[in-house]
Structure formats: structure tokens, C-alpha cells
Design an enzyme around this catalytic site. Structure first.
Site, PDB file in Angstrom:
ATOM      1  CE  LYS A   1      14.258   4.371  -1.306  1.00  0.00           C
ATOM      2  NZ  LYS A   1      14.341   4.354  -2.803  1.00  0.00           N
TER       3      LYS A   1
ATOM      4  CG  ASP B   1      21.416   2.069  -8.196  1.00  0.00           C
ATOM      5  OD1 ASP B   1      21.025   2.156  -6.999  1.00  0.00           O
ATOM      6  OD2 ASP B   1      22.569   1.691  -8.513  1.00  0.00           O
TER       7      ASP B   1
HETATM    8  C1  LIG Z   1      12.750  -8.911   2.549  1.00  0.00           C
HETATM    9  C2  LIG Z   1      13.537  -7.686   2.172  1.00  0.00           C
HETATM   10  C3  LIG Z   1      14.883  -7.580   2.590  1.00  0.00           C
HETATM   11  C4  LIG Z   1      15.646  -6.465   2.261  1.00  0.00           C
HETATM   12  C5  LIG Z   1      15.051  -5.441   1.505  1.00  0.00           C
HETATM   13  C6  LIG Z   1      13.699  -5.543   1.090  1.00  0.00           C
HETATM   14  C7  LIG Z   1      12.923  -6.663   1.405  1.00  0.00           C
HETATM   15  C8  LIG Z   1      13.418  -4.359   0.339  1.00  0.00           C
HETATM   16  C9  LIG Z   1      12.287  -3.855  -0.320  1.00  0.00           C
HETATM   17  C10 LIG Z   1      12.378  -2.635  -1.006  1.00  0.00           C
HETATM   18  C11 LIG Z   1      13.581  -1.880  -1.016  1.00  0.00           C
HETATM   19  C12 LIG Z   1      13.702  -0.559  -1.742  1.00  0.00           C
HETATM   20  C13 LIG Z   1      14.704  -2.368  -0.323  1.00  0.00           C
HETATM   21  C14 LIG Z   1      14.620  -3.575   0.336  1.00  0.00           C
HETATM   22  N1  LIG Z   1      15.580  -4.252   1.038  1.00  0.00           N
HETATM   23  C15 LIG Z   1      16.953  -3.788   1.267  1.00  0.00           C
HETATM   24  C16 LIG Z   1      17.934  -4.591   0.436  1.00  0.00           C
HETATM   25  C17 LIG Z   1      17.574  -4.557  -1.029  1.00  0.00           C
HETATM   26  N2  LIG Z   1      18.607  -5.192  -1.868  1.00  0.00           N
HETATM   27  C18 LIG Z   1      11.068  -2.421  -1.604  1.00  0.00           C
HETATM   28  O1  LIG Z   1      10.711  -1.484  -2.304  1.00  0.00           O
HETATM   29  N3  LIG Z   1      10.254  -3.453  -1.276  1.00  0.00           N
HETATM   30  C19 LIG Z   1      10.948  -4.357  -0.499  1.00  0.00           C
HETATM   31  O2  LIG Z   1      10.486  -5.379  -0.053  1.00  0.00           O
END
Ligand SMILES: Cc1ccc2c(c1)c1c3c(c(C)cc1n2CCCN)C(=O)NC3=O
Length: 268
Positions: free
Chosen positions: A42, A139
Site C-alpha cells: 500500500k 470504513d
Molecule cells: C487480489 C486483490 C485485488 C484488489 C485489492 C487487493 C487484493 C487488496 C489488498 C489490500 C488492500 C488494502 C486493497 C486491495 N485491493 C484493492 C481493492 C480492495 N477492495 C490489502 O491490505 N491486502 C490485499 O490483498
């Protein structure tokens, strides 16, 4: 002030595809060079000074890190590492490759109530753990409820994105109007003092209006109904559970712990 690793994140991780982006920056898949294991990075832009409007305050990132370090639970995403460069902080987080629960459910012909109960139980177990440590997510919405993998028949729920989360200190009064209109609690809209109770109502959205303004009015009025089109086969126990969540007064709303004891979740 928290100190994060000064190493260049690219020395230890190969930066991969974008998984998502937001006001904070981007989430990208990253691959740990030493082990070959994949994580989620992130990438958070940090404000250069208090006059800058771009990026996040470093203090808000420090709070997200402090909270993630405090909530190690099977239903909450794990924080592995934190790196900092001149204008960026990178959180290395558990990769939850099963995608969003919302999409998993949408692709099924129908969701059994027993499956819904299992998902709800895991969400509540993660929430109950956070709330026991006086931490609110603030959230909670379908996009932030993800699945650990997309292969097992019973994937694990993982709560993600603690960018708006708050750790309540003894006797502290906290107000915030951040959140997503169709998922925020009425006390958030009214800028009243908040508590972990806001998480309980926030994950549902029978309040969707034609505009954000209509949606907020529906939330304030607790204006919803169980349309036969969607609820004709839903058990009365499930409707009772939902009704006990959609309560305007946060002090009268079920807590996550009480939800886990409700007969729909924990049959007598
Ligand atoms: C396979 C996949 C696809 C989209 C991802 C993630 C994983 C994802 C992840 C995270 C966050 C904060 C956003 C993430 N996003 C963005 C969308 C989250 N609703 C996270 O903390 N671990 C993830 O795998």
C-alpha cells in the site's frame, strides 16, 4: 514519532500490478525477492508540509500502522513491514487473493443462508476482536471485506483497509464525517460523538437513494424495508438480526459480541 524502515522498498520487493487506488495512493501486488512470496504493497503519499493539500498526514499513517499492529486476528489482514522514503510510506500487507466478498457472492446463482451466516460470523469475529481493543474500522463496506483465497470451498474472510480506523483512548470524544454515504451510520452524518457501534450499522446498505443526498436522508430516517423481491425466502430470524443492527441510537444497537450470540448466528 514512529520510525519506519529507511531501505528502498524496491531493493527487497519487486513491484507488480496495481490492485487498487484511492485518495491515499495505490495498492500494488509486490513479490518478496528473498522468498518469492507475494504481498500487497500500500503506497501512501505523505504531505511534505502542513500547507500541502496533496497526500496524507504522516500522523494518520502512524495511526493506521499502530492499529494494524494491534489487531492480529485470522479475519483481519496482517501488516508485515513498513518502509519510508522522502515522500512515501509503503505498508507491506498480507495479500488476500480471493478478491471481494461482494464479487464472490454476485457470481453465485444463490447464496444459502447457512453460507451468509458463516461469512457474517467471520466478519463479526474480526470486528468483535477490534472492538475489544477499542478500535473502530469506520470504513466497513463490501469493498473492504475480502476473501483469503479463491480456491477453498470455505474461504476465510479478511477485513482490509484501516485508513479511517481509530483507536479510542479512555474518555475520549471522537467525531468524523469520513466514510462512504451508503454505508455510514447516522451518528457520523450528524457529526455526533462516535464509538465502535458505527461499524455495526455501516456494513449494510438498504438505504441506497438516487443521489448521495437521498441516501444520507434515508440513513438518518432509518428508512428501509424488506422488499419481497429480495427477502421472500429470508428467515424471520435473519430479518430480526438485521432489524437489531439497523437501530438509529448507537447505544441501543447490538454490539459485535451481542451479534455473535444472536440466535441467527448462534442457534440455541
Ligand atoms: C487480489 C486483490 C485485488 C484488489 C485489492 C487487493 C487484493 C487488496 C489488498 C489490500 C488492500 C488494502 C486493497 C486491495 N485491493 C484493492 C481493492 C480492495 N477492495 C490489502 O491490505 N491486502 C490485499 O490483498
Amino acid at each position: 514519532m514512529a520510525v519506519f524502515k529507511p531501505e528502498n522498498v524496491e531493493d527487497l520487493y519487486e513491484i507488480g500490478e496495481v490492485l487498487g487506488s484511492g485518495h491515499f495512493g495505490q495498492v500494488r501486488q509486490v513479490r518478496e525477492r528473498a522468498s518469492g512470496k507475494c504481498w500487497a504493497g500500500k503506497f501512501l503519499k505523505i504531505r511534505k508540509n502542513s500547507c500541502s493539500r496533496l497526500g496524507l498526514d504522516r500522523s494518520s499513517v502512524e495511526q493506521e500502522v499502530e492499529i494494524l499492529q494491534a489487531v492480529q486476528h485470522p479475519n483481519i489482514v496482517i501488516l508485515k513491514d513498513v518502509f519510508e522514503s522522502r515522500a512515501e510510506v509503503v505498508l507491506i500487507l498480507e495479500l488476500v487473493s480471493g478478491g471481494e466478498l461482494f464479487d464472490f457472492i454476485a457470481q453465485k446463482d444463490n447464496l444459502l443462508e447457512s453460507e451468509a451466516i458463516e461469512f457474517m460470523k467471520q466478519i463479526l469475529q474480526g470486528l468483535s476482536f477490534m472492538h475489544s481493543k477499542n478500535i473502530a474500522h469506520f470504513d466497513l463496506k463490501p469493498e473492504n471485506v475480502m476473501l483469503s483465497d479463491n480456491v477453498s470451498p470455505h474461504p476465510n474472510i479478511k477485513l482490509i483497509d484501516f485508513g479511517l480506523a481509530h483507536l479510542f483512548h479512555q474518555g475520549e470524544e471522537y467525531r468524523s464525517t469520513s466514510g462512504t454515504p451508503q454505508y455510514i451510520a447516522p451518528e457520523v452524518i450528524n457529526n455526533e460523538p462516535l464509538s465502535t457501534a458505527a461499524d455495526i450499522l455501516s456494513g449494510l446498505s438498504p438505504f441506497q437513494g438516487d443521489t448521495n443526498e437521498d441516501t444520507l436522508k434515508n440513513v438518518i430516517a432509518m428508512n428501509y424495508e424488506f422488499h419481497a423481491q429480495y427477502f421472500s425466502t429470508t428467515s424471520s430470524m435473519a430479518k430480526d438480526f438485521i432489524q437489531k443492527l439497523l437501530v438509529k441510537n448507537p447505544n441501543e444497537r447490538m454490539t459485535a459480541e451481542e451479534c455473535l450470540l444472536h440466535p441467527w448466528i448462534k442457534p440455541i
